[in-house]
Write a protein that holds these residues in place. Structure first.
Motif: not given
Length: 295
Positions: A81-86, A122-123, A280-281
């Motif tokens: 998927g399209k990953l993104v990290a907050l 989240a990190t 997707r986070f």
């Protein structure tokens, strides 16, 4: 070589307003050297992939410099998927104890509760001083599999000169300052902090990367600046995040209520919209793992 203990094994741009005033002291309980028989394994300093029981890290940069990770793969492949990290910087400096005692809040329980409610991994890049001030919260975050805690220094002193007005850590104290944060996490009861490090103010150079190379950390920067520090317009911050996110993005925000009062509102707006767009986070560790050894 400093060993980052795992029991199984800025923009942080706060600008001149965040003039951290902690002190970088030698940690009271240094980690054992890798050569000690009882020492656990440290993050690999020579390979792009760690031992199976460890978190993913990047291969060292040229001349063995500490690797720097800014974003994950720019892909929307079906398998990931399209990953993104907050990511959220939990900032507190050594001089801010009196301010906390007077009622200023450097934590943000409502933000953490919202992330849990929305089921967003989240990190949290945490300073050691924050963990000392809020040990129960640090422990709760660190033991929740939805989150991971990484290192944001102990004192929030800059590691280079001219970093948005921040005081600086001397070269001789940099490794001790980083290690002191891990000691604070351990004392707070944080389970398995990650071998990732975010420079205070986001400021670094090759000399700093060389100085920290023996620690085995992967430095983590970002490619999307939320602008939440000292912001009062949640809509403007939301637009800035949504306009900047691409597949693999690392977004920098803050988990400090007094310095970033609208962040929880921003998360409530950003999360459903990015999900609507097919994102997707992910935690930073997942992005680094997907990068397969490349920053």
């Amino acid at each position: 070589m400093i060993t980052l203990v795992r029991r199984a094994t800025a923009l942080c741009v706060l600008g001149a307003a965040l003039t951290a005033c902690g002190t970088a002291e030698t940690p009271q309980a240094p980690r054992p050297a890798p050569s000690a028989p009882s020492a656990p394994s440290s993050p690999s300093a020579t390979a792009s992939k760690p031992a199976p029981s460890g978190p993913p890290t990047l291969a060292p940069g040229p001349a063995g410099l500490t690797p720097v990770f800014e974003h994950g793969p720019r892909t929307d492949a079906a398998k990931d998927g399209k990953l993104v990290a907050l990511t959220f910087d939990a900032d507190m400096t050594a001089d801010q104890g009196p301010r906390a005692a007077a009622g200023e809040r450097f934590d943000n329980p409502a933000l953490i509760a919202t992330l849990r409610k929305l089921k967003v991994p989240a990190t949290v890049f945490m300073t050691g001083r924050w963990a000392e001030e809020y040990p129960d919260e640090a422990r709760s975050i660190g033991r929740d599999p939805q989150f991971e805690i990484a290192n944001h220094s102990y004192s929030h002193y800059a590691y280079t000169e001219d970093c948005y007005g921040l005081p600086t850590v001397s070269k001789d104290d940099m490794r001790a300052d980083l290690e002191r944060a891990y000691t604070a996490f351990e004392k707070a009861g944080v389970a398995d902090p990650m071998p990732y490090f975010r420079f205070p103010g986001g400021c670094y150079d090759d000399a700093v990367r060389k100085e920290l190379s023996a620690t085995g950390v992967t430095a983590v920067q970002w490619d999307v600046v939320s602008g939440d520090a000292f912001a009062t317009d949640a809509d403007a911050v939301t637009r800035q995040v949504l306009d900047g996110v691409r597949p693999g993005s690392v977004v920098v925000m803050h988990c400090t209520r007094s310095a970033a009062p609208v962040t929880e509102q921003v998360v409530r707006a950003v999360v459903p919209e990015l999900r609507r767009q097919g994102y997707r986070f992910a935690k930073v560790s997942e992005l680094i793992g997907a990068a397969d050894g490349h920053g």
